[in-house]
Design an enzyme around this catalytic site. Structure first.
Site, PDB file in Angstrom:
ATOM      1  CG  HIS A 506     -59.298 -36.863 -10.886  1.00 52.04           C
ATOM      2  ND1 HIS A 506     -59.398 -36.509  -9.567  1.00 52.04           N
ATOM      3  CD2 HIS A 506     -58.961 -38.180 -10.891  1.00 52.04           C
ATOM      4  CE1 HIS A 506     -59.121 -37.550  -8.803  1.00 52.04           C
ATOM      5  NE2 HIS A 506     -58.851 -38.588  -9.595  1.00 52.04           N
ATOM      6  CD  GLU A 507     -58.767 -40.792 -13.648  1.00 46.35           C
ATOM      7  OE1 GLU A 507     -57.682 -41.411 -13.556  1.00 46.35           O
ATOM      8  OE2 GLU A 507     -59.627 -40.809 -12.744  1.00 46.35           O
ATOM      9  CG  HIS A 510     -54.373 -40.494 -11.064  1.00 45.92           C
ATOM     10  ND1 HIS A 510     -53.934 -40.626  -9.766  1.00 45.92           N
ATOM     11  CD2 HIS A 510     -55.726 -40.533 -11.009  1.00 45.92           C
ATOM     12  CE1 HIS A 510     -54.983 -40.744  -8.952  1.00 45.92           C
ATOM     13  NE2 HIS A 510     -56.080 -40.681  -9.685  1.00 45.92           N
ATOM     14  CG  HIS A 513     -48.082 -39.045  -8.892  1.00 46.69           C
ATOM     15  ND1 HIS A 513     -48.877 -39.537  -7.879  1.00 46.69           N
ATOM     16  CD2 HIS A 513     -46.866 -38.853  -8.328  1.00 46.69           C
ATOM     17  CE1 HIS A 513     -48.177 -39.615  -6.762  1.00 46.69           C
ATOM     18  NE2 HIS A 513     -46.940 -39.217  -7.014  1.00 46.69           N
TER      19      HIS A 513
END
Length: 723
Positions: A506-507, A510, A513
């Site tokens: 998940h991290e 980021h 992104h």
């Protein structure tokens, strides 16, 4: 620090950066500036921070000189005798505040990742000063007049789409910061922002201090029955570090639920841990946050009224994709009945397990309580799927998960490659650094990985950028991921739970992104998107954690390298919707609680002083109260909503709607492939905030988002959800 970062600081800290003017005095000599690593760009690759040269004593001089410098730059822009142009106003603002930008970026990153007494004092000393500095920019009448002129004539400026959006966003943010208020109301706003800044800092420092102070001491190792040998050894080391040799310490995380509750057989100890967790911030004493909460919510409601909004949620949501509290309430309200129904169904299974075990032991049964849920849900999971979390952990060694799982997936999807480097300084020995290379072999970014929990680190998991991509300057990203995985005893492997594996994926979503950002203006770089959109790319990246080709590459036994048996993998996937009633209910409880606090109108202030009574009544009113499943965060330690997620904790589930639609798109278009990854990168991940968020989603998926994929993903398509 450019104005974009000033506004970001205001949002994140609940503050606004004094309408006071600092000038570099004689004490700030040229030699002192040369010695301070913030007064010039870092000479390290990609301007990576010089952690080995940064001292706590460097921050205050850089803050002071940086604010003075930026105010001088802003005054020069505001008083420019030439007519306002895009270049002499907005580009000049984008380039302003470089010293302050470097200093505050590193400072606030370290406040989260590795704070200390000196840094906490600086945070307290400067929170109101930063608020006032931001106000000095945002409430500068001459500066706003130039921005407003550009905005009113934007159609005649001949700008490209990204530049036109920059004009519109600057105008909107200045208006939202109070630029159109009269002088008297501007003075009121400045006072509110300064007080909110101080209160927010005090709240966050109380949360960290109390979570560190609320550890549970265990005298007898027999009480730790159910924990692994590694967990017991870690508890012994934690005790030794607190000079409690021969004892065991259970440290707390800043959530309501605590990891040891899953395995501890001793019910009395489980209850003790749970009650210590939920009482934080509300039991009186130096760390009690209830008075702070009441005052913060009162000030936020007053600020919203001053800005012409009925409540703070309306003010806060105006530039998010949700737009209105009504839209948020409707979505949360649609999910809540199904979530609670499923949670009660799950509770019935847990109660049956309790009754059966107690009867077999010849003991009276007891009613399921919150401190029992994790322990008995793990037992039910074992009974239903014939496996438990402890069977998985040997296959999930941290470095292997990161390099042969997370990085491997990024290679398959986007063509990225990674190389660890040991020549760059780090702020803590736990940190690892990697160069990131694009598919053509060129350097894309530097990635910092900080996985372990420690007393100097705030709870949770997050990503931040030390250097943001910029087309103006040519800067490439330096991004960091932070987790809170318990550190094993020296010489022992770091074995992850499945939840920790998915959090790592998940991290990194980021991080992608941030690393893929390809915009002209720093204002739009990376994750500078609406709060209820920012979790979307990271949630998408979780889907690769159990993708067969990825899992086969990293799910290998840490001792002998053997692959995770297919039968065990099948059980993991089959159990993916297990306990989703609990997970959704505890999340929605927190999200709806956040909305209740921030939908307090001016006619309802001052905000309730009995914080815990308000919390209980709000949960009951919204139909999300269910005693065995408390909110993921209770108000006095709900750090998200005292910072950047005020009225915005709903964003995780809002983003998950987009995530579920995107996972469906990938499945329907062939799954994990370079073609699909390149499409996702080109249409969405690279754009930052340079295009409207929902337009980005439509450009990627080809349609509007639909809620049905989320209901399916969460296992909410039966019962109340089907109505």
């Amino acid at each position: 620090m450019n104005t974009r970062l000033a506004l970001a600081l205001a949002a994140t800290l609940g503050l606004a950066l004094p309408a006071y003017s600092l000038t570099a005095n004689a004490a700030t000599t040229q030699s002192a500036q040369q010695a301070n690593p913030f007064f010039a760009e870092s000479p390290l690759p990609l301007h990576y921070p010089q952690f080995d040269k940064i001292k706590d004593a460097d921050f205050a001089p850089a803050f002071d000189a940086g604010m003075a410098q930026q105010l001088q730059e802003v005054e020069a822009i505001a008083n420019n005798p030439a007519a306002p142009t895009f270049e002499n106003t907005l580009i000049a603002l984008e380039n302003s505040g470089a010293v302050l930008d470097r200093a505050t970026t590193v400072f606030f990153s370290l406040i989260g990742a590795d704070t200390n007494d000196a840094r906490k004092k600086l945070q307290g000393d400067y929170s109101a000063k930063f608020a006032a500095h931001s106000d000095a920019i945002n409430l500068n009448g001459k500066l706003f007049a130039r921005i407003e002129t550009l905005y009113n004539n934007r159609a005649k400026l001949g700008l490209d789409a990204e530049s036109l959006r920059l004009v519109e966003k600057y105008y909107d943010n200045f208006v939202r910061a109070g630029a159109k208020l009269g002088d008297a109301d501007k003075a009121k706003l400045k006072a509110m922002n300064a007080e909110l800044a101080n209160l927010g800092t005090k709240f966050s420092q109380n949360v960290l201090a109390e979570v560190n102070a609320s550890f549970i001491v265990v005298d007898d190792v027999k009480q730790l029955d159910g924990l692994s040998a590694e967990q017991i050894a870690a508890a012994a080391e934690a005790a030794k570090a607190r000079k409690l040799d021969g004892k065991y310490v259970i440290a707390l995380l800043n959530t309501t639920g605590q990891p040891p509750l899953t395995n501890l057989a001793n019910r009395e100890l489980r209850q003790k841990i749970y009650e210590a967790s939920i009482s934080r911030g509300s039991k009186g004493g130096e760390y009690d946050n209830t008075a702070l909460v009441s005052r913060i919510m009162t000030l936020r409601a007053e600020k919203a009224a001053l800005m012409g909004f009925p409540n703070f949620a309306s003010y806060s949501l105006g530039n998010q994709t949700a737009k209105t509290p009504e839209a948020v309430n409707a979505m949360l309200g649609q999910l809540a009945p199904a979530a609670v129904t499923n949670a009660k169904r799950e509770a019935a299974d847990l109660q049956a397990m309790i009754d059966s075990e107690q009867k077999a032991a010849g003991k009276p049964s007891f009613e399921l309580q919150p401190w029992d849920w994790a322990f008995y849900s793990e037992k039910v999971r074992q009974a239903k799927y014939n496996f438990d979390e402890s069977q998985l952990k040997p296959y999930f060694e941290l470095k292997n998960v990161l390099e042969n799982g997370v990085f491997f997936a990024a290679g398959k999807e986007f063509g990225l490659s990674f190389k660890q480097r040991t020549d760059l300084p780090v702020y803590h020995d736990d940190v690892t650094v990697y160069d990131v290379f694009d598919a053509d072999g060129s350097q894309l970014a530097i990635f910092i990985f900080d996985p372990y929990a420690r007393e100097s680190k705030r709870g949770g998991a997050w990503m931040n950028a030390y250097v943001s991509q910029s087309g103006l300057t040519g800067d490439k990203p330096v991004v960091a991921n932070h987790l809170n995985i318990p550190k094993p005893p020296a010489g022992k492997p770091t074995l992850l739970t499945w939840d920790e594996v998915t959090t790592t994926f998940h991290e990194f979503g980021h991080a992608l992104h941030g690393m893929f950002s390809d915009v002209k203006y720093p204002y739009f770089a990376g994750t500078a998107v609406p709060r209820d959109f920012v979790e979307f790319p990271s949630q998408v990246n979780e889907m690769w954690s159990d993708e067969p080709t990825i899992l086969a590459n990293y799910a290998k036994h840490y001792q002998n390298g053997s692959a995770m048996p297919q039968a065990l993998l099948d059980k993991v996937i089959a159990a993916s919707k297990f306990n989703q009633g609990f997970a959704t209910t505890e999340y929605l409880g927190a999200a709806m609680l956040d909305q209740n606090w921030h939908q307090i109108g001016v006619g309802q202030i001052p905000a309730p002083k009995d914080v815990m009574k308000f919390e209980h009544e709000a949960l009951v009113k919204d139909g999300i109260y269910y005693a065995p499943v408390p909110p993921r965060y209770k108000t006095p330690y709900f750090s998200h909503i005292m910072g950047g997620y005020s009225a915005g904790y709903y964003a995780y589930i809002w983003s998950e709607v987009l995530d579920a639609n995107t996972q469906k798109w990938f499945r329907e278009n062939g799954g994990l492939s370079r073609a699909n990854g390149d499409h996702f990168r080109k249409t969405l991940l690279s754009k930052g905030g340079s295009v409207d968020a929902m337009e980005l989603f439509r450009n990627f998926a080809g349609h509007e988002p639909q809620i049905e994929p989320l209901l399916e993903k969460r296992g909410l398509t039966t019962g109340a959800a089907a109505k």
